[in-house]
Write an enzyme that holds these catalytic residues in place. Structure first.
Site, PDB file in Angstrom:
ATOM      1  N   GLY A 243     -12.272 -32.756  29.463  1.00  0.00           N
ATOM      2  CA  GLY A 243     -11.938 -33.206  30.879  1.00  0.00           C
ATOM      3  C   GLY A 243     -12.299 -32.049  31.824  1.00  0.00           C
TER       4      GLY A 243
ATOM      5  N   CYS B 171     -12.431 -21.437  26.512  1.00  0.00           N
ATOM      6  CA  CYS B 171     -12.989 -22.820  26.674  1.00  0.00           C
ATOM      7  C   CYS B 171     -12.294 -23.349  28.102  1.00  0.00           C
ATOM      8  CB  CYS B 171     -13.052 -23.794  25.527  1.00  0.00           C
ATOM      9  SG  CYS B 171     -14.247 -25.205  25.877  1.00  0.00           S
TER      10      CYS B 171
ATOM     11  N   GLN C 107     -11.942 -21.754  31.946  1.00  0.00           N
ATOM     12  CA  GLN C 107     -11.886 -22.313  33.464  1.00  0.00           C
ATOM     13  C   GLN C 107     -10.444 -22.308  34.105  1.00  0.00           C
ATOM     14  OE1 GLN C 107     -13.036 -26.174  31.830  1.00  0.00           O
ATOM     15  NE2 GLN C 107     -15.079 -25.294  31.313  1.00  0.00           N
TER      16      GLN C 107
ATOM     17  N   ASN D 150     -18.585 -25.707  23.341  1.00  0.00           N
ATOM     18  CA  ASN D 150     -18.533 -27.355  23.449  1.00  0.00           C
ATOM     19  C   ASN D 150     -17.735 -27.420  24.940  1.00  0.00           C
ATOM     20  OD1 ASN D 150     -17.771 -29.909  23.752  1.00  0.00           O
ATOM     21  ND2 ASN D 150     -16.260 -29.825  22.359  1.00  0.00           N
TER      22      ASN D 150
ATOM     23  N   HIS E 158     -16.129 -20.656  21.827  1.00  0.00           N
ATOM     24  CA  HIS E 158     -15.045 -20.969  20.676  1.00  0.00           C
ATOM     25  C   HIS E 158     -14.953 -19.622  19.442  1.00  0.00           C
ATOM     26  CE1 HIS E 158     -13.904 -25.140  21.677  1.00  0.00           C
ATOM     27  NE2 HIS E 158     -14.778 -25.077  22.256  1.00  0.00           N
TER      28      HIS E 158
ATOM     29  N   GLU F  47     -13.116 -18.954  17.524  1.00  0.00           N
ATOM     30  CA  GLU F  47     -12.549 -19.261  16.006  1.00  0.00           C
ATOM     31  C   GLU F  47     -13.780 -19.837  15.031  1.00  0.00           C
ATOM     32  OE1 GLU F  47     -13.004 -22.940  17.923  1.00  0.00           O
ATOM     33  OE2 GLU F  47     -12.275 -21.360  18.642  1.00  0.00           O
TER      34      GLU F  47
END
Length: 387
Positions: free
Chosen positions: A240, A266, A270, A308, A356, A358
């Protein structure tokens, strides 16, 4: 949004993908038969489709796989990153007819059917990807079987769907109940992890480093965070528009005021950007895949990283910024387009990255960031930070 019919997929069932600008692609049904809507985005990963499909950050998105053949390794019971598939729809060019992997328990097609995920196969995904790169990510619909109607009608239905910009999605993917991932071996630290769409490998990476992780709902209060007596606080990835995440921003602000060691990835990056007073904006087509080059500006090292995200932080690359929590700077930058990929505070223990680290499906270049978080908790005095 998905409406589908469960049952074995008939590969000869026609399907059509309709983009909001009127471009259409015709192919065959893949997965469940019916209709679905979401934002069409592309992912450049050649491996790791199971991790992609179960990543909550893909909520309400129709994912286009740029790798030509998908499904070769089937579906297993170990690699899910969350409790379900979150993508709204899946677009592939050439689905594997027979999976081949010793850990496979069923085909990808069967799993898509079981979880009511509508997809399409047999289309020119290269042409579709080039279109999305030129025009940007956009609303789309996949229709198969009896859901197919005249194109004008399908286009009108696609254009009636909500935009991703302005969408608040993190609460619908987050856990409703707190849970604990125990440390592996000797416990060294306790971390409160705010679930905004967390992936299963993230607390596992921390547990490997002796961290007991308390995963808390996205709606957790500052009192609930500090009730676990944390040595550090983590804010996860999630879906979102970050401009809608006023609750997480307020919580992070409270954590920063207590000077508790903080790490975000991620969506968490933000949120940190907003807490520091920076804006966020929607990228034209985003970064999605496992081959994005990022430079750690604190070391000069270039990493190949998993991404992503469709939104980014608007922070200056060429100078240190003054914020209400001290000096802040951009610590990581994407070498493809200079998008901000990380932030750090210089006067207190807080940092974040947009990608990311991980990366269950790889690459693992950025795993050191969990060690950096551990080092922060090792070196920062904790007295007074848990009040």
């Amino acid at each position: 949004m998905t409406t589908s019919t469960r049952g074995a997929t008939a590969t000869k069932v026609p399907a059509v993908l309709v983009l909001e600008d009127g471009r259409t692609f015709r192919g065959r049904a893949y997965g469940a038969v019916g209709e679905t809507f979401g934002e069409a985005v592309f992912s450049t990963g050649m491996t790791g489709y199971q991790e992609t499909l179960t990543d909550p950050s893909y909520d309400r998105q129709i994912v286009v796989a740029t790798a030509p053949q998908i499904g070769n390794t089937g579906w297993n019971d170990e690699d899910d990153e969350s409790r379900r598939i979150w993508v709204s729809g899946y677009v592939v060019r050439d689905p594997a007819r027979v999976p081949s992997n010793w850990r496979s328990r069923r085909s990808l097609d069967d799993e898509l059917v079981a979880q009511d995920v509508v997809g399409i196969s047999g289309i020119d995904t290269r042409a579709l990807t080039r279109h999305l790169r030129e025009r940007g990510s956009m609303r789309a619909g996949i229709f198969s079987g009896e859901a197919i109607a005249p194109e004008a009608e399908l286009l009108a239905r696609v254009q009636a769907q909500p935009q991703m910009k302005g969408a608040s999605l993190y609460e619908e993917v987050a856990t409703q109940e707190a849970y604990v991932v125990p440390a592996v071996g000797e416990k060294r630290f306790t971390v409160a992890a705010i679930d905004l769409g967390i992936k299963g490998m993230t607390p596992h990476r921390m547990a490997e480093r002796g961290i007991e992780v308390h995963v808390l709902p996205a709606t957790a209060t500052v009192e609930e965070v500090y009730a676990v007596n944390p040595d550090g606080v983590f804010f996860s990835n999630g879906p979102g528009d970050p401009a809608t995440a006023d609750g997480p921003v307020a919580l992070m602000t409270a954590v920063l005021e207590r000077r508790t060691p903080l790490f975000g990835i991620c969506f968490g990056n933000q949120i940190l950007g907003r807490a520091l007073g920076f804006g966020t904006y929607k990228l034209k087509y985003g970064h999605r895949g496992i081959n994005q080059p990022v430079q750690d500006r604190t070391t000069g090292k270039v990493e190949v990283t998993a991404h992503n995200h469709g939104f980014a932080v608007d922070a200056p690359l060429d100078r240190v910024s003054d914020t209400k929590f001290g000096r802040a700077e951009v610590s990581h930058v994407c070498l493809n387009d200079d998008v901000v990929e990380g932030l750090q505070l210089l006067d207190q223990p807080a940092f974040s990255v947009q990608y990311h680290p991980e990366a269950a499906a790889g690459p693992h270049d950025a795993a050191y960031l969990f060690d950096r978080f551990t080092s922060l908790m090792s070196t920062v005095p904790m007295e007074g930070q848990r009040a």
